[in-house]
Design a protein around this motif. Structure first.
Motif, mmCIF file in Angstrom:
data_model
loop_
_atom_site.group_PDB
_atom_site.id
_atom_site.type_symbol
_atom_site.label_atom_id
_atom_site.label_comp_id
_atom_site.label_asym_id
_atom_site.label_seq_id
_atom_site.Cartn_x
_atom_site.Cartn_y
_atom_site.Cartn_z
ATOM 1 N N ARG A 213 0.830 -1.201 0.000
ATOM 2 C CA ARG A 213 0.000 0.000 0.000
ATOM 3 C C ARG A 213 0.868 1.256 0.000
ATOM 4 O O ARG A 213 2.055 1.223 0.295
ATOM 5 C CB ARG A 213 -0.927 -0.002 1.213
ATOM 6 N N GLU A 214 0.228 2.392 -0.303
ATOM 7 C CA GLU A 214 0.937 3.666 -0.420
ATOM 8 C C GLU A 214 1.300 4.239 0.942
ATOM 9 O O GLU A 214 0.684 3.899 1.962
ATOM 10 C CB GLU A 214 0.075 4.668 -1.194
ATOM 11 N N THR A 215 2.288 5.126 0.977
ATOM 12 C CA THR A 215 2.658 5.829 2.193
ATOM 13 C C THR A 215 1.473 6.662 2.675
ATOM 14 O O THR A 215 0.817 7.333 1.889
ATOM 15 C CB THR A 215 3.862 6.757 1.935
ATOM 16 N N ARG A 220 0.418 0.386 5.278
ATOM 17 C CA ARG A 220 1.824 0.668 4.936
ATOM 18 C C ARG A 220 2.622 1.015 6.193
ATOM 19 O O ARG A 220 3.812 0.670 6.306
ATOM 20 C CB ARG A 220 1.882 1.820 3.934
ATOM 21 N N VAL A 236 10.579 -3.802 -3.353
ATOM 22 C CA VAL A 236 9.205 -3.278 -3.389
ATOM 23 C C VAL A 236 8.986 -2.705 -4.779
ATOM 24 O O VAL A 236 9.487 -1.636 -5.120
ATOM 25 C CB VAL A 236 8.993 -2.191 -2.309
ATOM 26 N N ALA A 239 3.898 0.644 -5.098
ATOM 27 C CA ALA A 239 3.068 1.116 -3.993
ATOM 28 C C ALA A 239 1.718 1.502 -4.586
ATOM 29 O O ALA A 239 1.648 2.322 -5.501
ATOM 30 C CB ALA A 239 3.713 2.309 -3.296
#
Length: 311
Positions: A213-215, A220, A236, A239
């Motif tokens: 998942r994204e920041t 995340r 990774v 994302a």
């Protein structure tokens, strides 16, 4: 010395309602029936209003009340005031039945719907708005007083800790997972004895492509703190903002994923996706309830809290 002026009592809505009823019905007895008040209470309210306005509103001829010329303009104004009061009351009742709920993505998509079903069962006329985004965005909306209560997966970390109330709610577990018979695992990983889970070492996982998942998302946050810190050289490859997208990409065998158990339970049960256990990695986490201390805690708010805490 100047003599202090006598302060007259304020005009009340009751006095205005009594006056309007007498004006419309033509007598205190009919007004008392209409308003469910004693006749003495009606007469007293009218006298108090006339004293406050310092003008007669009716001329008393025996038992009859005849409208004074002052009565009509006061009647028009009283009607407007009572109408505004009724509008305000309706608005309050509407607001009391409204709630704006925020949820981070996993909770909003997979956990919130059955909770809302319980809320509607308890309060069929409830008006519910939802805002679903990542944890960081949802907490920001709470701080702006745009959301009554939020359910988030990551540590809330508001900018003003003193203004925000946060309470532990549930525990959840993130799972690393892959497509069954994935090309990435066929030569390096083995199934456990039950045949429903791959077994990997941290070193083996570090060499495999990960979809995360994204920041800013709660998922995340846990991946960064409890997984990637053990994998400084992990690959990774992407994302992604949506858990469903990660799940479908893993199903296409683009790489391994890491999401909440709630997201992949159906695929695990169907056997299309398989959990990947990594020795020494614990991806359990706490979910949080978050609200602004200045936000009004309405009856519907309390009902929703009761539903959440009974889970």
């Amino acid at each position: 010395m100047k003599k202090a002026m006598q302060t007259l009592p304020k005009i009340t809505l009751k006095q205005l309602a009594v006056f309007v009823s007498i004006y419309q019905t033509g007598s205190t007895s009919r007004a008392s029936e209409e308003l469910h008040l004693s006749q003495s209470a009606v007469s007293s309210a009218l006298t108090e209003l006339e004293s406050r306005l310092q003008m007669p509103l009716f001329e008393r001829v025996g038992r009859r009340l005849n409208q004074h010329p002052n009565a009509h303009p006061i009647y028009i104004q009283a009607q407007a005031i009572l109408g505004q009061s009724l509008t305000l009351e309706h608005y309050h009742k509407h607001q009391a039945g409204q709630i704006h709920i925020g949820a981070s993505t996993t909770i909003g998509n997979y956990v919130l719907p059955p909770l809302l079903a319980k809320l509607y069962k308890a309060l069929p006329d409830a008006s519910v708005n939802t805002y679903i985004a990542n944890t960081q965005e949802v907490v920001a909306e709470v701080e702006q007083l745009n959301i009554d209560i939020a359910l988030v997966e990551g540590m809330p970390r508001p900018t003003d800790m003193k203004a925000i109330e946060q309470r532990e709610w549930r525990t959840d577990k993130l799972m690393i997972f892959a497509k069954r018979d994935s090309q990435w695992l066929v030569d390096i990983a083995s199934y456990n004895d039950a045949g429903d889970c791959y077994e990997l070492s941290i070193e083996q996982l570090a060499r495999l492509p990960l979809l995360v998942r994204e920041t800013g998302s709660g998922t995340r946050q846990i991946i960064d703190e409890q997984l990637l810190k053990h994998l400084p050289d992990a690959d990774v490859i992407m994302a992604i903002q949506q858990s469903e997208a990660i799940k479908h990409m893993v199903s296409a065998d683009i790489g391994l994923g890491c999401l909440s158990q709630y997201v992949i339970d159906p695929e695990l049960a169907a056997g299309t996706l398989v959990q990947v256990n990594v020795a020494g990695i614990d991806l359990s986490r706490t979910w949080w309830l978050v609200w602004h201390k200045a936000r009004h805690q309405s009856p519907i708010w309390q009902t929703f809290i009761d539903i959440l805490t009974s889970e």
